[in-house]
Write an enzyme that holds these catalytic residues in place. Structure first.
Site, PDB file in Angstrom:
ATOM      1  N   ASN A   1       1.479   3.146  -2.255  1.00 36.89           N
ATOM      2  CA  ASN A   1       1.063   4.068  -3.320  1.00 36.89           C
ATOM      3  C   ASN A   1       0.382   5.328  -2.797  1.00 36.89           C
ATOM      4  O   ASN A   1       0.361   6.339  -3.477  1.00 36.89           O
ATOM      5  CB  ASN A   1       0.110   3.350  -4.282  1.00 36.89           C
ATOM      6  CG  ASN A   1      -1.054   2.704  -3.551  1.00 36.89           C
ATOM      7  OD1 ASN A   1      -0.833   1.891  -2.658  1.00 36.89           O
ATOM      8  ND2 ASN A   1      -2.269   3.065  -3.898  1.00 36.89           N
TER       9      ASN A   1
ATOM     10  N   GLY B   1       0.821  -1.213   0.000  1.00 38.20           N
ATOM     11  CA  GLY B   1       0.000   0.000   0.000  1.00 38.20           C
ATOM     12  C   GLY B   1       0.850   1.256   0.000  1.00 38.20           C
ATOM     13  O   GLY B   1       0.413   2.302   0.466  1.00 38.20           O
TER      14      GLY B   1
ATOM     15  N   GLY C   1      -1.444   7.588   0.939  1.00 38.95           N
ATOM     16  CA  GLY C   1      -1.660   7.732   2.376  1.00 38.95           C
ATOM     17  C   GLY C   1      -0.409   7.464   3.201  1.00 38.95           C
ATOM     18  O   GLY C   1       0.691   7.882   2.855  1.00 38.95           O
TER      19      GLY C   1
ATOM     20  N   TYR D   1     -13.311  -5.538  10.139  1.00 32.01           N
ATOM     21  CA  TYR D   1     -12.104  -4.719  10.258  1.00 32.01           C
ATOM     22  C   TYR D   1     -11.490  -4.897  11.652  1.00 32.01           C
ATOM     23  O   TYR D   1     -10.301  -5.186  11.793  1.00 32.01           O
ATOM     24  CB  TYR D   1     -12.451  -3.245  10.005  1.00 32.01           C
ATOM     25  CG  TYR D   1     -11.260  -2.326  10.041  1.00 32.01           C
ATOM     26  CD1 TYR D   1     -10.434  -2.190   8.938  1.00 32.01           C
ATOM     27  CD2 TYR D   1     -10.944  -1.613  11.196  1.00 32.01           C
ATOM     28  CE1 TYR D   1      -9.328  -1.355   8.966  1.00 32.01           C
ATOM     29  CE2 TYR D   1      -9.839  -0.775  11.243  1.00 32.01           C
ATOM     30  CZ  TYR D   1      -9.040  -0.651  10.123  1.00 32.01           C
ATOM     31  OH  TYR D   1      -7.939   0.160  10.168  1.00 32.01           O
TER      32      TYR D   1
ATOM     33  N   SER E   1      -4.591  -1.543  14.979  1.00 32.60           N
ATOM     34  CA  SER E   1      -5.488  -0.405  15.189  1.00 32.60           C
ATOM     35  C   SER E   1      -6.137  -0.590  16.554  1.00 32.60           C
ATOM     36  O   SER E   1      -6.314  -1.708  17.015  1.00 32.60           O
ATOM     37  CB  SER E   1      -6.553  -0.388  14.098  1.00 32.60           C
ATOM     38  OG  SER E   1      -7.748   0.175  14.575  1.00 32.60           O
TER      39      SER E   1
ATOM     40  N   GLY F   1       1.198   4.671   3.685  1.00 36.13           N
ATOM     41  CA  GLY F   1       2.178   3.828   3.005  1.00 36.13           C
ATOM     42  C   GLY F   1       3.138   4.650   2.164  1.00 36.13           C
ATOM     43  O   GLY F   1       4.345   4.401   2.142  1.00 36.13           O
TER      44      GLY F   1
END
Ligand SMILES: *[C@@H]1O[C@H](CO)[C@@H](O)[C@H](O)[C@H]1NC(C)=O
Ligand SMILES: *[C@@H]1O[C@H](CO)[C@@H](O)[C@H](O)[C@H]1NC(C)=O
Ligand SMILES: *[C@@H]1O[C@H](CO)[C@@H](O)[C@H](O)[C@H]1NC(C)=O
Length: 316
Positions: free
Chosen positions: A45, A43, A47, A197, A174, A49
């Site tokens: 690409n 990820g 945010g 999640y 999280s 990441g």
């Protein structure tokens, strides 16, 4: 009247908590260079990441950005090279929602790379129904696919580390893991994404703990990090035109930006002091006692989860 007061108090509490976590965010101060090291950021690409990938590239590491969007991946590669002046940045296709794609990616990495020192399992989704492999989509991306990727790359990580400087795996957890459950049957079900999640984040915490135990005195360490409440695009979707813009504005105001959210993962990936930790959970660049003392750390459940996970991902 009373109901209104309760609602206002509740909203106020949320606002205070959000402002608090944004204003207590810790920035990783390590100046450590990573010349000659190789890192993968899933990820990478966008945010958080992307922020992590930029930081590692700036420190001189070879960085592989892994994501399932060709255009975004190539654009990220360009952007990171421009930002860091480090040409050694590469996009590779990886779709964590498909076991076949994970295996293909891992095979390519093992063929192409002689070393791998840092694996940042940053990618995650908050919504989705079912994966092509027949598992809950959120569960497969955030947990099952991530676990398969980690285990397939483990030999290369082991080969690249040493007793002085172990290779590092960073898993993104999280705070929502606190409302998660280990529901082994639920993996095959659709249903409320937020619950999947939370469950996926609890499972990744337990995986981190168990893998840490198995890696004790090896050449690899694994830790989980909590980025906090970060205003990513995850929240933009699924809101209509009336509540969408105000909600987006409010979230932008209260949440951490991706740079702030990325700091704990960067700390766990590069900092000298983080090297001594294994199987732990970091919040704001510090180990919390969660892994050792939390209610979820039940050895039998953890082992059951491990066994079941190996069955589902067909890892030998
Ligand atoms: C989610 O997947 C289930 C099982 O495949 C299916 O029955 C259901 O219609 C899907 N729901 C949505 C909203 O696509
Ligand atoms: C949001 O929705 C758009 C279009 O429906 C989609 O292209 C995009 O990938 C979604 N973004 C996220 C983060 O889910
Ligand atoms: C997990 O698998 C191992 C090895 O196959 C086995 O010895 C152990 O009893 C299993 N544990 C549980 C809780 O099923």
């Amino acid at each position: 009247m009373t109901v209104l007061v309760i609602i206002y108090c509740f909203i106020l509490l949320i606002l205070i908590l959000a402002v608090y976590q944004k204003n207590t965010n810790v920035i990783c101060k390590s100046k450590r260079r990573l010349d000659g090291k190789t890192a993968i950021v899933t990820g990478g690409n966008s945010g958080m990441g992307l922020e992590i990938a930029k930081d590692l590239a700036l420190r001189g590491a070879r960085v592989i950005v892994a994501c399932p969007f060709e255009d975004e991946g190539n654009a990220a590669q360009e952007l990171i090279i421009q930002y860091s002046g480090n040409q050694n940045v590469q996009f590779e296709y990886l779709d964590l929602s498909s076991f076949a794609s994970v295996r293909k990616f891992a095979t390519k990495v093992i063929e192409q790379e002689t070393k791998l020192h840092i694996l940042v399992n940053n990618a995650g989704v908050a919504a989705g129904n079912m994966s092509t492999d027949g598992n809950n989509y959120v569960m497969q991306v955030n947990y099952l696919g991530t676990v398969l990727l980690t285990l397939l790359l483990l030999p290369l990580l082991e080969k690249s580390g040493d007793q002085e400087e172990q290779s590092r795996i960073i898993n993104t957890a999280s705070l929502t893991h606190k409302i998660g459950r280990v529901n082994l049957e639920g993996w095959k079900q659709s249903g409320l994404s937020i619950l999947h999640y939370a469950n996926s984040k609890l499972c990744i915490m337990l995986f981190t703990y168990e893998l840490g135990k198995r890696l004790k005195s090896s050449r690899v360490i694994v830790n989980a990090v909590d980025p906090g409440f970060v205003g990513t695009q995850i929240y933009k979707n699924g809101t209509n035109i009336i509540i969408g813009p105000p909600l987006t504005f409010l979230i932008a105001l209260l949440s951490k930006n991706p740079f702030e959210g990325s700091q704990t993962a960067i700390h766990a990936a590069v900092c000298e002091s983080a090297r001594k930790q294994n199987g732990q959970y970091f919040i704001n660049c510090k180990v919390t006692n969660t892994a050792e003392s939390s209610w979820y750390r039940d050895d039998k459940t953890t082992e059951l989860l491990w066994n079941k996970t190996m069955d589902v991902i067909k890892f030998e």
